[in-house]
Design a protein around this motif. Structure first.
Motif, PDB file in Angstrom:
ATOM      1  N   ARG A  63       0.851  -1.184   0.000  1.00 16.78           N
ATOM      2  CA  ARG A  63       0.000   0.000   0.000  1.00 16.78           C
ATOM      3  C   ARG A  63       0.886   1.232   0.000  1.00 16.78           C
ATOM      4  O   ARG A  63       1.960   1.231   0.614  1.00 16.78           O
ATOM      5  N   VAL A  64       0.442   2.271  -0.696  1.00 12.07           N
ATOM      6  CA  VAL A  64       1.146   3.551  -0.692  1.00 12.07           C
ATOM      7  C   VAL A  64       0.207   4.622  -0.159  1.00 12.07           C
ATOM      8  O   VAL A  64      -0.945   4.723  -0.597  1.00 12.07           O
ATOM      9  N   ILE A  65       0.698   5.397   0.819  1.00 16.86           N
ATOM     10  CA  ILE A  65      -0.035   6.541   1.359  1.00 16.86           C
ATOM     11  C   ILE A  65       0.634   7.806   0.835  1.00 16.86           C
ATOM     12  O   ILE A  65       1.858   7.948   0.919  1.00 16.86           O
ATOM     13  N   PHE A  66      -0.156   8.727   0.289  1.00  8.81           N
ATOM     14  CA  PHE A  66       0.373   9.956  -0.304  1.00  8.81           C
ATOM     15  C   PHE A  66       0.044  11.149   0.587  1.00  8.81           C
ATOM     16  O   PHE A  66      -1.109  11.324   1.006  1.00  8.81           O
ATOM     17  N   LEU A  67       1.071  11.963   0.846  1.00 11.14           N
ATOM     18  CA  LEU A  67       0.891  13.197   1.611  1.00 11.14           C
ATOM     19  C   LEU A  67       1.158  14.400   0.718  1.00 11.14           C
ATOM     20  O   LEU A  67       1.963  14.334  -0.218  1.00 11.14           O
ATOM     21  N   ALA A  68       0.474  15.491   1.015  1.00 14.94           N
ATOM     22  CA  ALA A  68       0.754  16.789   0.390  1.00 14.94           C
ATOM     23  C   ALA A  68       0.372  17.866   1.387  1.00 14.94           C
ATOM     24  O   ALA A  68      -0.681  17.765   2.037  1.00 14.94           O
ATOM     25  N   ASP A  69       1.229  18.850   1.556  1.00 14.67           N
ATOM     26  CA  ASP A  69       0.976  19.972   2.469  1.00 14.67           C
ATOM     27  C   ASP A  69       0.596  19.492   3.875  1.00 14.67           C
ATOM     28  O   ASP A  69      -0.255  20.094   4.545  1.00 14.67           O
ATOM     29  N   GLY A  70       1.219  18.382   4.324  1.00 16.05           N
ATOM     30  CA  GLY A  70       1.009  17.913   5.685  1.00 16.05           C
ATOM     31  C   GLY A  70      -0.238  17.083   5.904  1.00 16.05           C
ATOM     32  O   GLY A  70      -0.552  16.730   7.035  1.00 16.05           O
ATOM     33  N   SER A  71      -0.967  16.760   4.832  1.00 16.15           N
ATOM     34  CA  SER A  71      -2.202  15.985   4.956  1.00 16.15           C
ATOM     35  C   SER A  71      -2.149  14.737   4.077  1.00 16.15           C
ATOM     36  O   SER A  71      -1.481  14.733   3.033  1.00 16.15           O
ATOM     37  N   VAL A  72      -2.878  13.688   4.490  1.00 14.36           N
ATOM     38  CA  VAL A  72      -3.031  12.498   3.646  1.00 14.36           C
ATOM     39  C   VAL A  72      -4.036  12.847   2.558  1.00 14.36           C
ATOM     40  O   VAL A  72      -5.163  13.260   2.848  1.00 14.36           O
ATOM     41  N   VAL A  73      -3.621  12.673   1.298  1.00 14.77           N
ATOM     42  CA  VAL A  73      -4.494  13.073   0.187  1.00 14.77           C
ATOM     43  C   VAL A  73      -4.922  11.904  -0.693  1.00 14.77           C
ATOM     44  O   VAL A  73      -5.836  12.043  -1.502  1.00 14.77           O
ATOM     45  N   ASP A  74      -4.266  10.733  -0.538  1.00 14.22           N
ATOM     46  CA  ASP A  74      -4.656   9.592  -1.371  1.00 14.22           C
ATOM     47  C   ASP A  74      -3.945   8.348  -0.860  1.00 14.22           C
ATOM     48  O   ASP A  74      -3.009   8.431  -0.043  1.00 14.22           O
ATOM     49  N   SER A  75      -4.377   7.173  -1.337  1.00 18.38           N
ATOM     50  CA  SER A  75      -3.669   5.926  -1.059  1.00 18.38           C
ATOM     51  C   SER A  75      -3.921   4.958  -2.201  1.00 18.38           C
ATOM     52  O   SER A  75      -4.915   5.090  -2.930  1.00 18.38           O
ATOM     53  N   LEU A  76      -3.018   4.016  -2.353  1.00 20.27           N
ATOM     54  CA  LEU A  76      -3.101   3.002  -3.407  1.00 20.27           C
ATOM     55  C   LEU A  76      -2.815   1.640  -2.793  1.00 20.27           C
ATOM     56  O   LEU A  76      -1.838   1.472  -2.063  1.00 20.27           O
ATOM     57  N   ASP A  77      -3.645   0.648  -3.104  1.00 17.79           N
ATOM     58  CA  ASP A  77      -3.349  -0.734  -2.748  1.00 17.79           C
ATOM     59  C   ASP A  77      -2.750  -1.444  -3.954  1.00 17.79           C
ATOM     60  O   ASP A  77      -3.078  -1.129  -5.111  1.00 17.79           O
ATOM     61  N   ASP A  78      -1.872  -2.425  -3.686  1.00 14.66           N
ATOM     62  CA  ASP A  78      -1.219  -3.199  -4.755  1.00 14.66           C
ATOM     63  C   ASP A  78      -0.665  -2.279  -5.850  1.00 14.66           C
ATOM     64  O   ASP A  78      -1.032  -2.387  -7.023  1.00 14.66           O
ATOM     65  N   PRO A  79       0.208  -1.357  -5.490  1.00 14.85           N
ATOM     66  CA  PRO A  79       0.658  -0.335  -6.455  1.00 14.85           C
ATOM     67  C   PRO A  79       1.608  -0.891  -7.508  1.00 14.85           C
ATOM     68  O   PRO A  79       2.339  -1.855  -7.272  1.00 14.85           O
ATOM     69  N   THR A  80       1.571  -0.279  -8.669  1.00 15.92           N
ATOM     70  CA  THR A  80       2.613  -0.445  -9.680  1.00 15.92           C
ATOM     71  C   THR A  80       3.329   0.892  -9.802  1.00 15.92           C
ATOM     72  O   THR A  80       2.783   1.938  -9.402  1.00 15.92           O
ATOM     73  N   ALA A  81       4.538   0.880 -10.374  1.00 21.20           N
ATOM     74  CA  ALA A  81       5.277   2.133 -10.532  1.00 21.20           C
ATOM     75  C   ALA A  81       4.476   3.123 -11.383  1.00 21.20           C
ATOM     76  O   ALA A  81       4.459   4.323 -11.098  1.00 21.20           O
ATOM     77  N   THR A  88      -0.516   8.920  -9.871  1.00 21.32           N
ATOM     78  CA  THR A  88      -1.094   9.540  -8.672  1.00 21.32           C
ATOM     79  C   THR A  88      -0.288  10.759  -8.260  1.00 21.32           C
ATOM     80  O   THR A  88      -0.856  11.803  -7.894  1.00 21.32           O
ATOM     81  N   ILE A  89       1.047  10.641  -8.314  1.00 21.93           N
ATOM     82  CA  ILE A  89       1.917  11.774  -7.967  1.00 21.93           C
ATOM     83  C   ILE A  89       1.648  12.965  -8.891  1.00 21.93           C
ATOM     84  O   ILE A  89       1.566  14.112  -8.432  1.00 21.93           O
ATOM     85  N   LYS A  90       1.499  12.691 -10.183  1.00 19.64           N
ATOM     86  CA  LYS A  90       1.219  13.768 -11.147  1.00 19.64           C
ATOM     87  C   LYS A  90      -0.108  14.446 -10.831  1.00 19.64           C
ATOM     88  O   LYS A  90      -0.224  15.682 -10.870  1.00 19.64           O
ATOM     89  N   ARG A  91      -1.129  13.630 -10.520  1.00 19.44           N
ATOM     90  CA  ARG A  91      -2.445  14.197 -10.218  1.00 19.44           C
ATOM     91  C   ARG A  91      -2.393  15.039  -8.947  1.00 19.44           C
ATOM     92  O   ARG A  91      -2.977  16.130  -8.878  1.00 19.44           O
ATOM     93  N   ILE A  92      -1.695  14.540  -7.923  1.00 24.07           N
ATOM     94  CA  ILE A  92      -1.579  15.293  -6.667  1.00 24.07           C
ATOM     95  C   ILE A  92      -0.829  16.615  -6.918  1.00 24.07           C
ATOM     96  O   ILE A  92      -1.217  17.662  -6.402  1.00 24.07           O
ATOM     97  N   GLY A  93       0.228  16.555  -7.746  1.00 27.42           N
ATOM     98  CA  GLY A  93       0.982  17.761  -8.070  1.00 27.42           C
ATOM     99  C   GLY A  93       0.107  18.803  -8.763  1.00 27.42           C
ATOM    100  O   GLY A  93       0.241  20.009  -8.507  1.00 27.42           O
ATOM    101  N   ALA A  94      -0.800  18.334  -9.631  1.00 28.34           N
ATOM    102  CA  ALA A  94      -1.680  19.268 -10.334  1.00 28.34           C
ATOM    103  C   ALA A  94      -2.720  19.884  -9.375  1.00 28.34           C
ATOM    104  O   ALA A  94      -3.088  21.050  -9.510  1.00 28.34           O
ATOM    105  N   ASP A  95      -3.141  19.080  -8.381  1.00 23.32           N
ATOM    106  CA  ASP A  95      -4.162  19.556  -7.434  1.00 23.32           C
ATOM    107  C   ASP A  95      -3.576  20.474  -6.362  1.00 23.32           C
ATOM    108  O   ASP A  95      -4.313  21.247  -5.738  1.00 23.32           O
ATOM    109  N   HIS A  96      -2.265  20.328  -6.103  1.00 22.96           N
ATOM    110  CA  HIS A  96      -1.642  21.090  -5.011  1.00 22.96           C
ATOM    111  C   HIS A  96      -0.552  22.007  -5.529  1.00 22.96           C
ATOM    112  O   HIS A  96       0.425  22.255  -4.898  1.00 22.96           O
TER     113      HIS A  96
END
Length: 253
Positions: free
Chosen positions: A221-239, A245-253
Motif C-alpha cells: 500500500r502507498v499513502i500519499f501526503l501533500a501539504d502535511g495531509s493524507v491526500v490519497d492511497s493506493l493498494d497493490d501499487p505499480t510504478a 497519482t503523484i502527477k495528479r496530486i501535483g496538479a491539485d496542489h
C-alpha cells in the motif's frame, strides 16, 4: 500527585496516528508539518509513504516511530500510546518494538558486520536467538560477509547489514527512511526484495518513506501526503500507478 500511565488500546494495527498535528515555531515563523493526519499501518504489511519535498512524510514517520513528539493527537505502536511517554519509556519502546533503516547506513566502522547486526541486542542486554539470526542472515545473503567491516563491503551490502540489524530483534514495526537513496538500482533492488521477503516469509511490518515510484511498487500500500495531509492511497501499487497519482496530486496542489 499520581500520573496516570499512558492508555493502552488493543489494535490490529502495528502503528497508527489519530488526528495528529505537528507544528514547528510560533507566530510568523510557524510551520505546520502535519495537519489532522490519521493513518493505520496494518501488521504484516509493507506500507510506503510518499509525497513531494515538504509534504510531511518524514515528519510523520518520525512521529510514528517515537523519534519526534506530536503537537496534537495520538500515536500508537501496537497497543502502546506514545503520546505522554517519558524519555525512558520512549527509549524502551524504540529498543524493544521498533527497528530503523536509514538512507545513511549508520554502521560502526570498527565493528564487523555480525557485530553491527547484533549491536541493538547487546545494548539491550539481550542474547540473540541464534536460529533467528541465521534466518535473517540467510534472508539478506550475508553469510560470507559477517567478519567484514563496513569499509570492506559495498553500499548494497552495508544497507543489507543495516536491514539485518533492524530485523534481528524481531520488532513490531520497521521504519525505513529512503533506504535505497544512496544505492544504485541493482543494490537498491536487492534491499527492496529483502524487505518484501521479510514481510512475506516472516510477517514483518515495514513502513518506508520514499520518493521513488519503483521502490514504492514493492509495497502492499502507498499513502500519499501533500501539504502535511493524507491526500490519497493506493493498494497493490505499480510504478506506473504511483507516478500517475503523484502527477495528479501535483496538479491539485
Amino acid at each position: 500527585m499520581t500520573i496516570a500511565a499512558p492508555a493502552r488500546q488493543i489494535t490490529a494495527a502495528a502503528a497508527r496516528a489519530d488526528g495528529v498535528w505537528k507544528v514547528y515555531g510560533t507566530g510568523e515563523a510557524q510551520v505546520v508539518a502535519l495537519r489532522e493526519v490519521s493513518v493505520e499501518l496494518q501488521r504484516g504489511r509493507f506500507t510506503a509513504i510518499m509525497g513531494p519535498s515538504g509534504s510531511g512524510k518524514s515528519t510523520l514517520m518520525h512521529c510514528l516511530a517515537g523519534l519526534d513528539s506530536v503537537t496534537r493527537g495520538q500515536v500508537y505502536v501496537g497497543d502502546t500510546q506514545l503520546t505522554g511517554l517519558n524519555d525512558a519509556g520512549l527509549t524502551k519502546l524504540r529498543r524493544e518494538k521498533v527497528g530503523f533503516i536509514f538512507q545513511q547506513f549508520n554502521l560502526l566502522p570498527t565493528l564487523t558486520a555480525e557485530e553491527n547486526i547484533l549491536l541493538p541486542l547487546a545494548i539491550a542486554g539481550r542474547k540473540p536467538d541464534r536460529a533467528w539470526f541465521q534466518t535473517v542472515i540467510d534472508t539478506v545473503g550475508l553469510g560470507d560477509r559477517l567478519s567484514h567491516r563496513p569499509s570492506q563491503l559495498s553500499g548494497g551490502q552495508q544497507q543489507r547489514v543495516a536491514c539485518a540489524r533492524a530485523l534481528v530483534s524481531r520488532p513490531e514495526v520497521i521504519f525505513a527512511d529512503e533506504p535505497t537513496g544512496n544505492l544504485d538500482s541493482r543494490s537498491g533492488g536487492e534491499v527492496l526484495n529483502f524487505l518484501r521477503q521479510s514481510v512475506i516469509d516472516h510477517g514483518q511490518t515495514i513502513v518506508m518513506v520514499t520518493h521513488d515510484a519503483t521502490a514504492a511498487s514493492f509495497a502492499d500500500r502507498v499513502i500519499f501526503l501533500a501539504d502535511g495531509s493524507v491526500v490519497d492511497s493506493l493498494d497493490d501499487p505499480t510504478a506506473e500507478r504511483v507516478l500517475d497519482t503523484i502527477k495528479r496530486i501535483g496538479a491539485d496542489h
